[in-house]
Enzyme design. Structure first.
Site, short mmCIF file in Angstrom:
data_model
loop_
_atom_site.label_atom_id
_atom_site.label_comp_id
_atom_site.label_asym_id
_atom_site.label_seq_id
_atom_site.Cartn_x
_atom_site.Cartn_y
_atom_site.Cartn_z
N SER A 248 6.00 -11.70 3.55
CA SER A 248 7.22 -12.01 4.31
C SER A 248 7.10 -11.57 5.76
CB SER A 248 8.46 -11.32 3.71
OG SER A 248 8.64 -11.68 2.38
N ASP A 323 -1.50 2.31 -10.76
CA ASP A 323 -2.81 2.96 -10.85
C ASP A 323 -3.39 2.69 -12.23
OD1 ASP A 323 -2.83 4.30 -8.28
OD2 ASP A 323 -1.29 5.62 -9.11
#
Length: 796
Positions: A248, A323
């Site tokens: 964006s 993660d």
């Protein structure tokens, strides 16, 4: 003869009745934009004015009535989109699409979004305004499901309508959060490269941001396991019937940089293209509330919005909130995994995935203290070298709905900031401007540090405990800027400046768009709505000229053919703009792709090269790699006893590019227009059926723009030389606080997802041309340009 005549007349009558029946049926499927309607749980008469683009302006005596009306009109234009959105997170796409969606459902069944939604709802305050308004919205949606016509997509696919629940709303927000993330594509890939090629290759990929880039200023394991993980995430998001959020732009300039002395606000979130497009616009007015908002399907509160006092929008933060941990099984008990404190039992649950016209699939989900095991989503859980995914979204209670309530019901800047602080995931940049002259940018998301110096862009050690989370940061340590001295704020998904004395890890985009935004904003102090609208359509690259200069400074011009020399001349004279009539972008993008392919594919192989090409990392490497005179990547490892140089790779790539374009587009270089190869089609899920494609898909169209310019267009590089755009501006909005009733916007196709509505694609031509339409807020003007639907209490 009379018998034949009677037979003929009967046949004609039957045919006429048949077509009349079809006409009546199709007309019955159109949305209701005028007349009267009675609904339950409405206290007072509510008026809905549908303007000339089908946008509802809802005037109600209280917010619960307004949200009930919103739910109803949202459903009548977007019910099929809502249906798809709510099915992704709980792994229910295979129910309606069959075995083609099994891979998606197996993947999402493991993420835990559905379970997180259940836990959040159990803790909700049923007396809160958030709960009451969400319930009102769902009530409106469900009344349309009960009493409104069944969308044709439901009939074609064979879907039974089901009532909507609050869990559906949370699941939709959960999917949105996951689609933002890039870690699932990047972390396993970098671990593969590390193991396959070693550190010498890896260190030249500039995994972390260049400290000289344009920052947003702030006031043990097998390669195959990791490769499978990359494929899962990449293919799932690519084949999803609902597009992911990818990037964006947004910027807000203070009153000191405008001709009117009032704030100007611009925002264009970049999302995968689809039909219907992502946003549903709605303007709500009650005695104590007004908001012109942009909603995603099935969610009561707008993600973007403005009123007469303030405006807010968003971009993707691109922080690392996922993660991966390599776990270690107990060698004598595969039901246990190793932790820093000894062995623990896996948590095991199961889910049933229903598959249309196939047997159900029972999925076993194993989890560690870090998260679910993500290996082999298709073939079952691997018992060796399990990899767990830790995602902040499912680690912490979700308050996203409560946050959206606060942001969309604010009375002052501090309310917005409080709402932003409640968002733990996804990572967002919330942009803000108001009528009092304030501008701000806050990064939303729960940020954290790990215990060690472990690089979070690789698979981490789950057994030792040394790579676990050490500290969650307070929101006041997030990047932000409030009324900065430079008089503007912006975001282009690029790296923010120091956070808590570190450059916070993430999957940020290259500086290209950020650099261009700053180039335009910094020197100019007389911005207007008109110049802002030109800027939001800007398609000039800020880095392509530097790349071309680097190449031409080392090339041997006389060694090229006449057509190749002509191509070089065109590039050298290019101003970096990417319009449909321009030839230079066609040459440039083909050459860039072949330069990347000839640089990286020999070491990585075709599969890993294509996977790298789908990450933000590859975008950042384009300019960085070409600046390096000496690099281990320049050598082609497939040519024995020959060590290629930068000049040889770039020159060979250019020659190959021109030869390829001659074969594709002919020898006349002046006919290689960008619009011939750079096209956009808005795909509808039903459009995958060939004979229905022309009725549901919109396009294709030749398009301006390119990758990483302000008018950002996402596409994949490949050997075809055809750049099918898959993502771009999902709306363009410019809010002018000097003339709020004439602020402007546009949608890519239209407001309605109903193919029988006149608003299915009535904005597409304007969007393609970079034009705008007014976001109406003046009631008199709204009434004169609208049809009126009156909603009455059912008990009257």
């Amino acid at each position: 003869m009379r018998i034949l005549k009677k037979i003929f007349i009967s046949i004609v009558v039957i045919i006429l009745l048949f077509f009349a029946g079809i006409w009546i049926y199709f007309n019955s499927l159109k949305p209701t934009y005028a007349g009267e309607l009675q609904l339950d749980n409405i206290e007072d008469e509510t008026s809905v004015y549908f303007d000339d683009y089908g946008i509802p302006h809802i005037y109600a005596q209280n917010q619960e009535d307004a949200l009930t009306a919103l739910g109803y009109v949202h459903a009548q234009d977007r019910l099929f989109q809502m249906e798809l959105m709510r099915r992704i997170a709980p792994a229910r796409l295979s129910e309606i699409f069959g075995k083609d969606m099994v891979k998606n459902d197996l993947f999402f069944s493991k993420l835990g979004i559905d379970e997180a939604s259940k836990k959040t709802i159990e803790k909700l305050d049923k007396n809160s305004e958030t709960y009451k308004l969400c319930t009102a919205y769902l009530n409106g949606v469900n009344q349309f499901i009960e009493n409104g016509p069944t969308p044709i997509e439901f009939t074609l696919i064979g879907i039974e309508k089901e009532k909507y629940t609050l869990k559906d709303m949370y699941n939709i927000l959960g999917y949105m959060s996951f689609s933002f993330a890039m870690a699932q594509k990047t972390d396993p890939l970098l671990s593969v490269i590390q193991q396959k090629l070693g550190e010498n290759y890896l260190k030249e990929l500039n995994i972390d941001s260049n400290p000289n880039s344009t920052f947003i200023k702030t006031s043990k394991s097998t390669i195959e396991s990791f490769e499978n993980l990359i494929v899962q995430a990449s293919e799932v998001l690519k084949t999803s019937p609902i597009p992911p959020f990818i990037g964006s732009n947004s910027w807000v300039v203070s009153s000191k940089k405008t001709t009117t002395g009032k704030v100007l606000f611009a925002n264009d979130p970049h999302i995968g293209y689809s039909q219907p497009s992502v946003w549903f616009e709605a303007h709500i007015v009650t005695p104590n509330y007004e908001m012109y908002g942009y909603h995603i399907a099935g969610v009561a509160f707008p993600l973007l919005g403005h009123n007469r006092k303030y405006a807010y929008g968003l971009t993707m933060f691109e922080n690392d909130d996922i993660d991966f941990y390599q776990e270690e099984n107990n060698p004598t008990n595969n039901n246990q995994y190793k932790t820093a404190n000894g062995y623990s039992n896996y948590t095991t649950t199961s889910k049933t995935i229903k598959v249309k016209n196939e047997d159900d699939i029972l999925v076993e989900i194993k989890s560690t203290n870090h998260g679910p095991i993500m290996n082999n989503a298709i073939d079952g859980i691997s018992q060796t070298e399990p990899i767990a995914m830790s995602w902040i979204y499912t680690k912490i209670d979700a308050n996203v709905l409560e946050a959206l309530y606060h942001i969309s019901r604010a009375t002052k800047m501090a309310d917005i900031k409080k709402g932003v602080s409640m968002i733990h995931a996804p990572g967002l940049n919330i942009m803000y401007g108001d009528a009092d002259g304030n501008i701000a940018w806050w990064a939303a998301g729960k940020l954290y540090k790990l215990k060690s110096n472990a690089n979070r862009k690789f698979i981490l050690n789950g057994a030792s405990g040394e790579d676990d989370v050490e500290e969650y940061l307070d929101f006041n340590q997030n990047p932000m800027a409030e009324n900065p001295s430079w008089n503007y704020v912006y975001s282009a998904n690029n790296q923010p400046d120091t956070i808590a004395n570190i450059l916070y890890p993430g999957y940020y985009l290259p500086e290209d768009r950020a650099k261009r935004i700053v180039q335009l904003l910094e020197p100019k102090n007389n911005w207007t709505k008109e110049t802002m609208s030109q800027m939001i359509n800007d398609n000039t690259s800020s880095v392509s000229s530097d790349i071309i200069k680097e190449f031409t400074s080392i090339m041997d011009y006389n060694s090229f053919s006449k057509n190749e020399q002509n191509a070089i001349d065109i590039l050298q004279l290019w101003d970096g703009s990417n319009t449909i009539d321009n030839v230079a972008p066609t040459i440039y993008n083909k050459w860039i792709y072949l330069y990347l392919k000839n640089t990286f594919e020999d070491e990585l192989g075709e599969k890993l090269f294509n996977q790298l090409n789908a990450t933000h990392l590859m975008k950042r490497m384009i300019a960085n790699q070409i600046e390096k005179e000496n690099s281990i990547w320049w050598d082609n490892v497939n040519t024995n006893n020959i060590k290629e140089t930068k000049k040889e790779i770039l020159t060979t790539s250019f020659t190959q590019a021109i030869n390829s374009l001659e074969n594709q587009l002919g020898d006349n270089i002046m006919l290689w227009n960008w619009g011939k190869v750079h096209t956009l089609e808005h795909p509808h899920p039903i459009g995958t059926i060939s004979y229905l494609k022309k009725y549901f898909n919109v396009g294709p169209f030749p398009m301006n723009g390119a990758r990483e310019v302000i008018d950002n267009r996402g596409f994949e590089y490949n050997d075809s030389g055809i750049y099918k755009i898959t993502a771009g501006p999902s709306t363009r909005r410019i809010i002018d606080f000097s003339d709020i009733e004439n602020s402007i916007s546009i949608l890519p196709t239209g407001q309605s997802g109903n193919p029988f509505s006149k608003h299915f694609k009535d904005q597409v031509e304007m969007y393609n041309k970079g034009q705008f339409r007014k976001m109406k807020m003046n009631k008199k003007e709204i009434i004169t340009t609208s049809t009126k639907l009156t909603i009455l209490p059912k008990n009257e």
